[in-house]
Write a protein that holds these residues in place. Structure first.
Motif, PDB file in Angstrom:
ATOM      1  N   ARG A  63       0.745  -9.696  17.705  1.00  0.00           N
ATOM      2  CA  ARG A  63      -0.050  -8.865  16.790  1.00  0.00           C
ATOM      3  C   ARG A  63       0.129  -9.319  15.347  1.00  0.00           C
ATOM      4  O   ARG A  63      -0.817  -9.264  14.547  1.00  0.00           O
ATOM      5  CB  ARG A  63       0.354  -7.396  16.944  1.00  0.00           C
ATOM      6  CG  ARG A  63      -0.095  -6.753  18.259  1.00  0.00           C
ATOM      7  CD  ARG A  63       0.047  -5.257  18.233  1.00  0.00           C
ATOM      8  NE  ARG A  63       1.440  -4.828  18.136  1.00  0.00           N
ATOM      9  CZ  ARG A  63       2.246  -4.641  19.168  1.00  0.00           C
ATOM     10  NH1 ARG A  63       1.797  -4.865  20.401  1.00  0.00           N
ATOM     11  NH2 ARG A  63       3.485  -4.230  19.002  1.00  0.00           N
ATOM     12  N   MET A  64       1.342  -9.773  15.005  1.00  0.00           N
ATOM     13  CA  MET A  64       1.582 -10.259  13.652  1.00  0.00           C
ATOM     14  C   MET A  64       0.693 -11.465  13.352  1.00  0.00           C
ATOM     15  O   MET A  64       0.032 -11.521  12.310  1.00  0.00           O
ATOM     16  CB  MET A  64       3.050 -10.647  13.459  1.00  0.00           C
ATOM     17  CG  MET A  64       3.353 -11.225  12.073  1.00  0.00           C
ATOM     18  SD  MET A  64       5.061 -11.797  11.879  1.00  0.00           S
ATOM     19  CE  MET A  64       5.039 -13.297  12.887  1.00  0.00           C
ATOM     20  N   PHE A  65       0.650 -12.410  14.267  1.00  0.00           N
ATOM     21  CA  PHE A  65      -0.186 -13.592  14.032  1.00  0.00           C
ATOM     22  C   PHE A  65      -1.674 -13.232  14.059  1.00  0.00           C
ATOM     23  O   PHE A  65      -2.475 -13.878  13.375  1.00  0.00           O
ATOM     24  CB  PHE A  65       0.146 -14.688  15.044  1.00  0.00           C
ATOM     25  CG  PHE A  65       1.375 -15.470  14.665  1.00  0.00           C
ATOM     26  CD1 PHE A  65       1.347 -16.393  13.631  1.00  0.00           C
ATOM     27  CD2 PHE A  65       2.580 -15.264  15.321  1.00  0.00           C
ATOM     28  CE1 PHE A  65       2.476 -17.101  13.255  1.00  0.00           C
ATOM     29  CE2 PHE A  65       3.724 -15.969  14.952  1.00  0.00           C
ATOM     30  CZ  PHE A  65       3.669 -16.894  13.912  1.00  0.00           C
ATOM     31  N   ALA A  66      -2.037 -12.196  14.799  1.00  0.00           N
ATOM     32  CA  ALA A  66      -3.424 -11.728  14.775  1.00  0.00           C
ATOM     33  C   ALA A  66      -3.763 -11.167  13.396  1.00  0.00           C
ATOM     34  O   ALA A  66      -4.866 -11.402  12.867  1.00  0.00           O
ATOM     35  CB  ALA A  66      -3.650 -10.665  15.846  1.00  0.00           C
ATOM     36  N   ARG A  67      -2.812 -10.451  12.792  1.00  0.00           N
ATOM     37  CA  ARG A  67      -3.040  -9.921  11.445  1.00  0.00           C
ATOM     38  C   ARG A  67      -3.180 -11.057  10.435  1.00  0.00           C
ATOM     39  O   ARG A  67      -4.021 -10.995   9.518  1.00  0.00           O
ATOM     40  CB  ARG A  67      -1.891  -8.992  11.029  1.00  0.00           C
ATOM     41  CG  ARG A  67      -1.876  -7.659  11.758  1.00  0.00           C
ATOM     42  CD  ARG A  67      -0.926  -6.677  11.113  1.00  0.00           C
ATOM     43  NE  ARG A  67       0.465  -7.086  11.193  1.00  0.00           N
ATOM     44  CZ  ARG A  67       1.282  -6.812  12.212  1.00  0.00           C
ATOM     45  NH1 ARG A  67       0.818  -6.158  13.267  1.00  0.00           N
ATOM     46  NH2 ARG A  67       2.544  -7.198  12.195  1.00  0.00           N
ATOM     47  N   LEU A  68      -2.357 -12.092  10.590  1.00  0.00           N
ATOM     48  CA  LEU A  68      -2.467 -13.241   9.695  1.00  0.00           C
ATOM     49  C   LEU A  68      -3.854 -13.872   9.792  1.00  0.00           C
ATOM     50  O   LEU A  68      -4.453 -14.257   8.788  1.00  0.00           O
ATOM     51  CB  LEU A  68      -1.394 -14.280  10.034  1.00  0.00           C
ATOM     52  CG  LEU A  68       0.070 -13.862   9.865  1.00  0.00           C
ATOM     53  CD1 LEU A  68       1.000 -15.016  10.238  1.00  0.00           C
ATOM     54  CD2 LEU A  68       0.358 -13.411   8.439  1.00  0.00           C
ATOM     55  N   THR A  69      -4.356 -13.979  11.008  1.00  0.00           N
ATOM     56  CA  THR A  69      -5.676 -14.574  11.234  1.00  0.00           C
ATOM     57  C   THR A  69      -6.772 -13.713  10.616  1.00  0.00           C
ATOM     58  O   THR A  69      -7.720 -14.231  10.000  1.00  0.00           O
ATOM     59  CB  THR A  69      -5.923 -14.743  12.737  1.00  0.00           C
ATOM     60  OG1 THR A  69      -4.895 -15.565  13.307  1.00  0.00           O
ATOM     61  CG2 THR A  69      -7.275 -15.389  12.999  1.00  0.00           C
ATOM     62  N   GLY A  83      13.200  -4.546  15.890  1.00  0.00           N
ATOM     63  CA  GLY A  83      12.823  -5.945  16.077  1.00  0.00           C
ATOM     64  C   GLY A  83      11.402  -6.044  16.607  1.00  0.00           C
ATOM     65  O   GLY A  83      10.704  -5.050  16.775  1.00  0.00           O
ATOM     66  N   MET A  84      10.987  -7.273  16.890  1.00  0.00           N
ATOM     67  CA  MET A  84       9.644  -7.522  17.401  1.00  0.00           C
ATOM     68  C   MET A  84       9.748  -8.169  18.774  1.00  0.00           C
ATOM     69  O   MET A  84      10.445  -9.168  18.934  1.00  0.00           O
ATOM     70  CB  MET A  84       8.874  -8.456  16.461  1.00  0.00           C
ATOM     71  CG  MET A  84       8.684  -7.933  15.052  1.00  0.00           C
ATOM     72  SD  MET A  84       7.833  -9.142  13.982  1.00  0.00           S
ATOM     73  CE  MET A  84       6.148  -8.977  14.582  1.00  0.00           C
ATOM     74  N   ASP A  85       9.039  -7.603  19.756  1.00  0.00           N
ATOM     75  CA  ASP A  85       8.954  -8.264  21.043  1.00  0.00           C
ATOM     76  C   ASP A  85       7.789  -9.252  20.985  1.00  0.00           C
ATOM     77  O   ASP A  85       7.132  -9.413  19.955  1.00  0.00           O
ATOM     78  CB  ASP A  85       8.780  -7.250  22.179  1.00  0.00           C
ATOM     79  CG  ASP A  85       7.560  -6.350  21.978  1.00  0.00           C
ATOM     80  OD1 ASP A  85       6.646  -6.738  21.209  1.00  0.00           O
ATOM     81  OD2 ASP A  85       7.520  -5.267  22.579  1.00  0.00           O
ATOM     82  N   LEU A  86       7.540  -9.937  22.099  1.00  0.00           N
ATOM     83  CA  LEU A  86       6.490 -10.960  22.093  1.00  0.00           C
ATOM     84  C   LEU A  86       5.123 -10.376  21.761  1.00  0.00           C
ATOM     85  O   LEU A  86       4.324 -11.008  21.070  1.00  0.00           O
ATOM     86  CB  LEU A  86       6.450 -11.659  23.463  1.00  0.00           C
ATOM     87  CG  LEU A  86       7.621 -12.599  23.770  1.00  0.00           C
ATOM     88  CD1 LEU A  86       7.491 -13.156  25.183  1.00  0.00           C
ATOM     89  CD2 LEU A  86       7.671 -13.740  22.746  1.00  0.00           C
ATOM     90  N   ALA A  87       4.871  -9.165  22.232  1.00  0.00           N
ATOM     91  CA  ALA A  87       3.580  -8.534  21.941  1.00  0.00           C
ATOM     92  C   ALA A  87       3.444  -8.265  20.444  1.00  0.00           C
ATOM     93  O   ALA A  87       2.373  -8.478  19.853  1.00  0.00           O
ATOM     94  CB  ALA A  87       3.444  -7.229  22.727  1.00  0.00           C
TER      95      ALA A  87
END
Length: 244
Positions: free
Chosen positions: A224-230, A216-220
């Motif tokens: 990072r996922m949204f940073a990759r999207l950006t 799964g994915m924790d908050l960190a």
């Protein structure tokens, strides 16, 4: 559990194929897959509608044909996703219905004023959604992941948009400034919408959080996922010759 997910769980329990991945024995996982396929399916149906509108604004017959061809491919993808939902025991209409309002709200807030804004929206906005769904697909069984990646595959749209927009900006540099502002607006609206959908769908949240036998994915990791999207958005804007 949402109605579509309940129907899927019931249908899968009563008549699932022996070849169905073991993960679908988990009702929560099944509900998440139904939600995800429903979201992508409605998104691609919406993309078809918008591409048809873009074709009407196209400045040349060649552009109209190119965009209409891309729209036809979206319909084929919707059909494949709906067929998969049926195989999982879900009603495709019910699975797609929860995403109608949020997607239409996004499009109402980002209605292009002309052909150029329509092209940038299709390239930037749709690509952000594609990146988001591909990130989630990493947590799915192989068959579902491959279906999602295949239906989200670019079929020449990116090359078409980059060619048209960069040529237009070279002819009229002022257009670049307006489209750069438009691209930033699209980014903000799309990220807000992605976060809203992820937060409001319990099954998708559970999928991202993982399970006993699933990562799964924790908050960190979510950050990072949204940073990759950006970062990918910034690269696409650069490809168009625009500042992000």
């Amino acid at each position: 559990m949402e109605p579509a997910a309940s129907a899927a769980a019931s249908g899968a329990a009563s008549g699932a194929s022996a070849a169905m991945p073991e993960a679908f024995a988990d009702p929560q996982y099944l509900a998440a897959v139904v939600d995800l396929l429903g979201a992508i399916g409605y998104g691609q149906l919406s993309a078809f509608e918008r591409l048809a509108e873009d074709a009407a604004m196209a400045p040349s017959i060649a552009d109209k044909v190119a965009v209409a061809t891309l729209a036809a491919r979206e319909v084929n993808n919707v059909t494949r996703l709906r067929e998969r939902l049926g195989e999982l025991g879900a009603d495709p209409d019910e699975a797609m219905a929860p995403f109608k309002a949020p997607l239409e709200a996004f499009h109402a807030h980002t209605k292009p004023r002309d052909w150029w804004e329509g092209l940038v929206k299709a390239f930037v906005g749709d690509a952000l959604a594609t990146d988001f769904y591909r990130e989630i697909a990493a947590f799915l069984d192989v068959d579902t992941r491959e279906l999602i990646i295949d239906t989200l595959r670019d079929t020449g749209h990116a090359e078409f948009v980059v060619d048209r927009v960069t040529t237009a900006i070279a002819a009229d540099p002022r257009l670049g400034g307006r489209l750069a502002l438009w691209g930033r607006r699209l980014m903000g609206e799309a990220l807000t919408q992605a976060q809203r959908v992820a937060a409001e769908r319990d099954a998708l949240v559970a999928l991202l959080s993982g399970g006993v036998d699933r990562p799964g994915m924790d908050l960190a990791a979510v950050g990072r996922m949204f940073a990759r999207l950006t970062e990918r958005h910034a690269q696409r804007m650069a490809d168009l010759g625009l500042d992000s």
